[in-house]
Design a protein around this motif. Structure first.
Motif, PDB file in Angstrom:
ATOM      1  N   ARG A 832      55.601  -8.172  26.852  1.00 61.01           N
ATOM      2  CA  ARG A 832      55.012  -7.092  26.051  1.00 61.01           C
ATOM      3  C   ARG A 832      53.791  -6.508  26.746  1.00 61.01           C
ATOM      4  NH1 ARG A 832      52.865  -8.236  19.917  1.00 61.01           N
ATOM      5  NH2 ARG A 832      51.545  -6.384  19.671  1.00 61.01           N
ATOM      6  N   VAL A 833      52.974  -7.385  27.327  1.00 61.18           N
ATOM      7  CA  VAL A 833      51.776  -6.917  28.038  1.00 61.18           C
ATOM      8  C   VAL A 833      52.182  -6.051  29.230  1.00 61.18           C
ATOM      9  CG1 VAL A 833      49.758  -7.633  29.380  1.00 61.18           C
ATOM     10  CG2 VAL A 833      50.373  -8.878  27.300  1.00 61.18           C
ATOM     11  N   ALA A 834      53.203  -6.477  29.972  1.00 61.10           N
ATOM     12  CA  ALA A 834      53.651  -5.722  31.148  1.00 61.10           C
ATOM     13  C   ALA A 834      54.166  -4.338  30.757  1.00 61.10           C
ATOM     14  CB  ALA A 834      54.715  -6.499  31.895  1.00 61.10           C
ATOM     15  N   THR A 835      54.923  -4.266  29.680  1.00 59.14           N
ATOM     16  CA  THR A 835      55.441  -2.979  29.220  1.00 59.14           C
ATOM     17  C   THR A 835      54.300  -2.051  28.836  1.00 59.14           C
ATOM     18  OG1 THR A 835      57.465  -4.036  28.415  1.00 59.14           O
ATOM     19  CG2 THR A 835      56.932  -1.858  27.512  1.00 59.14           C
ATOM     20  N   TRP A 836      53.334  -2.592  28.116  1.00 55.98           N
ATOM     21  CA  TRP A 836      52.163  -1.798  27.685  1.00 55.98           C
ATOM     22  C   TRP A 836      51.362  -1.333  28.893  1.00 55.98           C
ATOM     23  CZ3 TRP A 836      46.896  -2.857  28.280  1.00 55.98           C
ATOM     24  CH2 TRP A 836      46.022  -2.054  27.542  1.00 55.98           C
ATOM     25  N   ALA A 837      51.074  -2.252  29.819  1.00 55.23           N
ATOM     26  CA  ALA A 837      50.265  -1.897  30.990  1.00 55.23           C
ATOM     27  C   ALA A 837      50.982  -0.866  31.852  1.00 55.23           C
ATOM     28  CB  ALA A 837      49.956  -3.151  31.805  1.00 55.23           C
ATOM     29  N   GLY A 838      52.300  -1.022  32.002  1.00 55.52           N
ATOM     30  CA  GLY A 838      53.058  -0.044  32.788  1.00 55.52           C
ATOM     31  C   GLY A 838      52.972   1.340  32.183  1.00 55.52           C
ATOM     32  N   SER A 839      53.041   1.426  30.863  1.00 56.76           N
ATOM     33  CA  SER A 839      52.939   2.719  30.186  1.00 56.76           C
ATOM     34  C   SER A 839      51.558   3.329  30.376  1.00 56.76           C
ATOM     35  CB  SER A 839      53.249   2.544  28.697  1.00 56.76           C
ATOM     36  OG  SER A 839      53.017   3.735  27.988  1.00 56.76           O
ATOM     37  N   VAL A 840      50.528   2.503  30.224  1.00 55.83           N
ATOM     38  CA  VAL A 840      49.152   2.994  30.370  1.00 55.83           C
ATOM     39  C   VAL A 840      48.914   3.503  31.784  1.00 55.83           C
ATOM     40  CG1 VAL A 840      46.741   2.258  30.451  1.00 55.83           C
ATOM     41  CG2 VAL A 840      48.191   1.572  28.521  1.00 55.83           C
ATOM     42  N   LEU A 841      49.316   2.729  32.780  1.00 62.06           N
ATOM     43  CA  LEU A 841      49.045   3.110  34.166  1.00 62.06           C
ATOM     44  C   LEU A 841      49.904   4.274  34.631  1.00 62.06           C
ATOM     45  CD1 LEU A 841      48.596  -0.446  35.699  1.00 62.06           C
ATOM     46  CD2 LEU A 841      46.812   1.185  35.066  1.00 62.06           C
ATOM     47  N   ALA A 842      50.981   4.563  33.856  1.00 62.55           N
ATOM     48  CA  ALA A 842      51.814   5.728  34.174  1.00 62.55           C
ATOM     49  C   ALA A 842      51.279   6.989  33.498  1.00 62.55           C
ATOM     50  CB  ALA A 842      53.247   5.474  33.737  1.00 62.55           C
ATOM     51  N   GLY A 843      50.128   6.873  32.841  1.00 61.46           N
ATOM     52  CA  GLY A 843      49.514   8.037  32.218  1.00 61.46           C
ATOM     53  C   GLY A 843      49.665   8.100  30.717  1.00 61.46           C
ATOM     54  N   GLY A 844      50.275   7.053  30.114  1.00 62.87           N
ATOM     55  CA  GLY A 844      50.450   7.043  28.666  1.00 62.87           C
ATOM     56  C   GLY A 844      49.143   6.745  27.942  1.00 62.87           C
ATOM     57  N   ARG A 845      49.178   6.933  26.634  1.00 62.39           N
ATOM     58  CA  ARG A 845      47.989   6.665  25.816  1.00 62.39           C
ATOM     59  C   ARG A 845      47.699   5.169  25.794  1.00 62.39           C
ATOM     60  NH1 ARG A 845      48.421   9.004  19.991  1.00 62.39           N
ATOM     61  NH2 ARG A 845      46.367   7.973  19.952  1.00 62.39           N
ATOM     62  N   MET A 846      46.437   4.810  25.746  1.00 64.62           N
ATOM     63  CA  MET A 846      46.037   3.410  25.711  1.00 64.62           C
ATOM     64  C   MET A 846      46.052   2.934  24.260  1.00 64.62           C
ATOM     65  SD  MET A 846      42.931   1.607  27.826  1.00 64.62           S
ATOM     66  CE  MET A 846      43.427   2.299  29.376  1.00 64.62           C
ATOM     67  N   ARG A 847      47.264   2.795  23.738  1.00 65.11           N
ATOM     68  CA  ARG A 847      47.437   2.372  22.353  1.00 65.11           C
ATOM     69  C   ARG A 847      47.091   0.890  22.197  1.00 65.11           C
ATOM     70  NH1 ARG A 847      51.879   5.961  22.950  1.00 65.11           N
ATOM     71  NH2 ARG A 847      51.888   7.632  21.393  1.00 65.11           N
ATOM     72  N   ARG A 848      47.035   0.476  20.943  1.00 68.09           N
ATOM     73  CA  ARG A 848      46.762  -0.921  20.647  1.00 68.09           C
ATOM     74  C   ARG A 848      47.901  -1.791  21.169  1.00 68.09           C
ATOM     75  NH1 ARG A 848      43.261  -3.193  17.073  1.00 68.09           N
ATOM     76  NH2 ARG A 848      43.710  -5.308  16.359  1.00 68.09           N
ATOM     77  N   LEU A 849      47.573  -2.886  21.825  1.00 69.33           N
ATOM     78  CA  LEU A 849      48.578  -3.777  22.384  1.00 69.33           C
ATOM     79  C   LEU A 849      49.141  -4.681  21.291  1.00 69.33           C
ATOM     80  CD1 LEU A 849      50.122  -5.061  24.694  1.00 69.33           C
ATOM     81  CD2 LEU A 849      48.110  -6.399  25.255  1.00 69.33           C
TER      82      LEU A 849
END
Length: 849
Positions: A832-849
């Protein structure tokens, strides 16, 4: 019957996704009545095949369903996938063909094709009873039966599927099956994930006009919904004939989310084929072969090398023998800290267990029945557990920490026959439709019994005066224990009595546990071993679903109450105990000084935490046993040994225990364990273990069990690590969390621990972001002071993280909380952390993990 029209058989058009035109052939077949029909079949045409798969589709489908099975076939396996007459690209006449006719049709086709040698039938949906009818006529060449989401009988007391009943209504059937493509489109749309447009087009291709869809309606009409239906007698004969398959290998591959063929039909087939191997694919639906990979499981099942070898087994004392030995003892057995602080001695416990076992037996619970226990740690839980074992029932143990969704999924998978629960669990069972006849712990009013659907309560059952037979046999199944779900969907782990007995004996021998000991179990599952060991035990007054909330004074009160010598607590529980130690009373401090042994397991334990714990328990030998739900313990290490260990990558968990073999299956360049098993120091890969107390298998997860049991008799743990020169085992994470970089695989635990040693870091996860083979290391951390929302770490913290790890960490993110499992409150959900971090670093919003 004179055909209303004839539309000749033909080959499929080119360009259908996944379909090789070279497989298609037309076969002319003469029937016993003198008629001739032309079939379309897919056939890989293997000469001198070791085995032939005869694949039969259902409704609304065609041989396209089996394209992956043909493409993935071993070189010595022939696959024939038929288009039933009036379906797919076989001949059309508009004639209604009932079940008996279709069994005859298939028989005539295989005769025309001169099908000889061993045959395994593979069938889905309405193809199931047709293939079984063929199989029962060809027992001499039948080598196996594979069934997917099908049925041969409507179980008593249950209505036919609502979707079928709805479609069969007057005015609806023709509209949705013939006049439009709604029926076939709806069936394909049930798949998850949704099939691509190309695959949806492939399924619809033969049914592009009302004339070509006539048989879809005929198939629905041919489902017997009452005893007077023309096909009812044939279907009953097929169901009755399954007794003839008792010696035929069988495999059931199932999608439980099917709106038509639910688990109800799976369990009926299991009853008729009790020897069958079963794999239930959580989340899969009607077209299970589209939702998940069934090619690998099916061909692994057909592999002649899958025949299991006997596992080691030693003669052990029955699990309830300690109760019998102490049946006259006034030694406390279980003490409750919650409520009024009730307690029971071994004599009282033994009496209650015998009475409840008798009462359950008289009320219809039989040896081999599954009984789900939805009761928090207590005297009642202990009585119910050992009473079930006393009469030979199988325990289903599901951690409340899985939450309602996880518990519902686990109960659907394990399908208990009975459920014993407290009121809150019974209410959930009613609302969430959990399976099993319900027994309450406490007596209820008649109105409450009716409202909760409760048959009776265990106190009433204890009034029985009859007797029960001897203990269950060593080879009988003892329990289905569900994993925490921290690294994927929770799995039911099957243990036989001799394996649980071996686990108990290993623990007692390793830690020299005797009846002089008294246990505080702040990790609830461990408390259940107390009576089997003849040890007094207590669970602190805590929320067992949130061990990280355990307060030092609560642990201290339990230790005082039982005059404890042993403590077992998860790492998360110990973190909070250390934090709140300032509130301990003098008596509680003195009780901690009496502890001779403290155990902590469930997740990697920081050295600094253990050192802090040692100051609270100054006379305790502190150990961290390593193991898993499938095998506990595997290795052990003390605090002193941890302090002396150095040079490894990850957490040192010590030397493997006697009678336990540990090997490593080495990684390839991208972190996949492909190597032969080895004990060579320094080889990094998956940890593989063998011992008398490892699990027997996985419940209704045949292929998971198969993959985890390679080589046969071993258990592939899913943990990654290595052995050092002294033979000690080091654990570096999970196979699914290995980071595949250009420089090779990186295990996350050692990197995380280096970050967690920084003064302002509470918890850290290190994950890989990017394509396999070129992944970048990303650190996500909880700060000791806490943050309100996720953000990128400041440049100073990023520098310190890189310096402390010696790694090129691409990014450092800080979050309010990292997601951890419910059972231990310690295992980070790195996926779950990897999916979230990948989204954030790809320019996605830094939503709650």
């Amino acid at each position: 019957m004179t055909p209303s029209f004839v539309e000749p058989a033909r080959r499929p058009p080119p360009g259908l996704d996944g379909l090789d035109p070279s497989w298609s052939r037309l076969v002319e077949v003469g029937s016993g009545g003198g008629d001739e029909h032309t079939w379309h079949v897919l056939d890989n045409g293997v000469d001198d095949a070791r085995l032939t798969l005869l694949c039969v589709h259902g409704n609304p489908s065609w041989s396209y369903l089996w394209r992956k099975l043909i493409a993935g076939a071993p070189r010595d396996v022939r696959v024939i996938a038929v288009d039933q007459l009036e379906m797919g690209y076989s001949e059309r006449t508009g004639e209604m063909r009932g079940l008996a006719t279709r069994i005859d049709d298939l028989t005539e086709l295989t005769r025309e094709m001169a099908l000889t040698g061993p045959v395994v039938t593979v069938a889905h949906d309405w193809g199931g009873p047709i293939s079984l009818g063929w199989a029962q006529r060809h027992l001499d060449q039948l080598a196996g039966v594979v069934l997917m989401n099908t049925a041969v009988h409507q179980p008593a007391g249950s209505p036919a599927p609502a979707a079928i009943r709805a479609v069969r209504k007057r005015g609806i059937l023709r509209r949705v099956t013939v006049d439009t493509s709604a029926f076939i489109s709806g069936a394909v749309e049930m798949s998850r994930p949704r099939p691509s447009a190309e695959i949806r087009r492939g399924f619809r291709a033969p049914y592009d006009s009302p004339r070509r869809r006539q048989a879809i309606a005929h198939f629905v009409e041919d489902i017997p919904l009452d005893a007077g239906h023309p096909s009812a007698a044939t279907l009953d004969a097929v169901a009755a004939g399954m007794d003839a398959l008792a010696d035929t290998p069988a495999l059931l591959l199932w999608g439980p989310n099917d709106k038509v063929f639910s688990d109800l039909y799976l369990h009926d087939l299991e009853h008729r084929l009790p020897h069958a191997d079963v794999h239930r694919f959580v989340g899969a639906s009607h077209f299970v072969s589209e939702d998940v990979d069934i090619v690998g499981p099916l061909y692994d099942w057909l592999d002649p090398s899958t025949e299991p070898n006997p596992r080691p087994k030693l003669d052990r004392r029955p699990l309830g023998a300690a109760l019998y030995d102490l049946s006259r003892s006034a030694q406390p057995a279980v003490l409750e800290m919650a409520g009024e602080g009730d307690s029971i001695d071994f004599a009282g416990l033994s009496r209650r267990v015998e009475k409840l076992a008798t009462g359950l037996r008289e009320f219809g619970v039989r040896p081999g029945d599954r009984v789900a226990l939805m009761v928090p740690p207590s005297i009642d839980l202990t009585v119910a557990m050992y009473a079930c074992w006393r009469l030979g029932a199988v325990l289903v143990l599901i951690d409340a920490g899985l939450g309602p969704k996880g518990m519902t999924r686990a109960l659907a998978s394990s399908a208990p026959d009975h459920l014993i629960g407290i009121n809150r669990a019974l209410m959930a069972a009613r609302v969430l439709r959990w399976p099993g006849r319900r027994f309450s712990v406490a007596p209820l009013s008649r109105a409450q019994q009716r409202g909760l659907g409760v048959a009776t309560d265990i106190r009433s059952l204890e009034l029985s005066r009859a007797s029960v037979p001897d203990y269950a046999g060593d080879d009988d199944v003892a329990a289905v224990v569900f994993t925490s779900g921290a690294t994927g969907p929770s799995k039911g782990v099957v243990y036989r009595h001799h394996q649980v007995q071996a686990q108990r004996d290993v623990l007692m021998d390793l830690y020299q546990i005797s009846s002089d000991d008294r246990l505080v179990a702040a990790f609830a599952p461990f408390a259940l071993y107390g009576p089997a060991m003849g040890v007094s035990s207590v669970v602190p007054d805590m929320d067992v679903t949130a061990p990280g909330t355990l307060d030092a004074t609560v642990l201290g009160a339990a230790a005082v109450a039982i005059d404890a010598t042993l403590v077992f607590a998860s790492p998360a529980a110990l973190v909070n105990v250390v934090k709140t130690a300032g509130d301990l009373t003098a008596d509680q401090h003195r009780s901690f000084e009496k502890i001779r042994l403290l155990l902590s397991a469930g997740a990697p334990v920081r050295l600094s935490l253990l050192q802090s714990v040692s100051r609270l328990f100054p006379n305790a030998s502190i150990h961290t046993p390593y193991g898993m739900t499938e095998a506990l313990p595997v290795a052990d290490i003390s605090l002193l040994e941890i302090e002396e260990a150095s040079g490894g990558d990850g957490v040192c968990v010590g030397l493997p225990l006697p009678m336990i073999d540990v090997r490593i299956s080495g990684f390839d360049d991208v972190g996949v364990a492909v190597g032969e098993l080895t004990a060579e120091p320094g080889v990094v890969g998956e940890v593989v273990v063998r011992a008398p107390h490892i699990r027997d298998g996985y419940d209704r997860l045949w292929h998971t069990e198969y993959k985890a049991s390679q080589p046969d008799g071993w258990h592939r743990s899913g943990d990654v690590g290595h052995l050092d020169d002294a033979g000690r085992l080091w654990i570096g994470g999970r196979t699914g969390h290995v980071i595949s970089t250009v420089k090779g695989p990186v295990m996350p635990v050692a990197v995380e621990q280096a970050i967690e040693d920084l003064p302002d870091i509470e918890l850290a996860a290190v994950v890989g972001v990017g394509p396999v083979g070129t992944q970048q290391l990303v650190a996500v951390a909880e700060l000791s002071v806490g943050v309100r929302r996720a953000r990128q770490a400041d440049s100073e913290l990023q520098r310190r993280v890189r310096d402390s790890t010696g790694r090129d960490v691409a990014a450092v993110l800080v979050v309010p909380h990292l997601p951890v499992d419910r059972r231990h409150n310690s295992k980070i959900d790195r996926t779950r952390v990897a999916t979230w971090a990948g989204s954030v670093l790809a320019g996605g919003r830094m939503r709650r993990l």
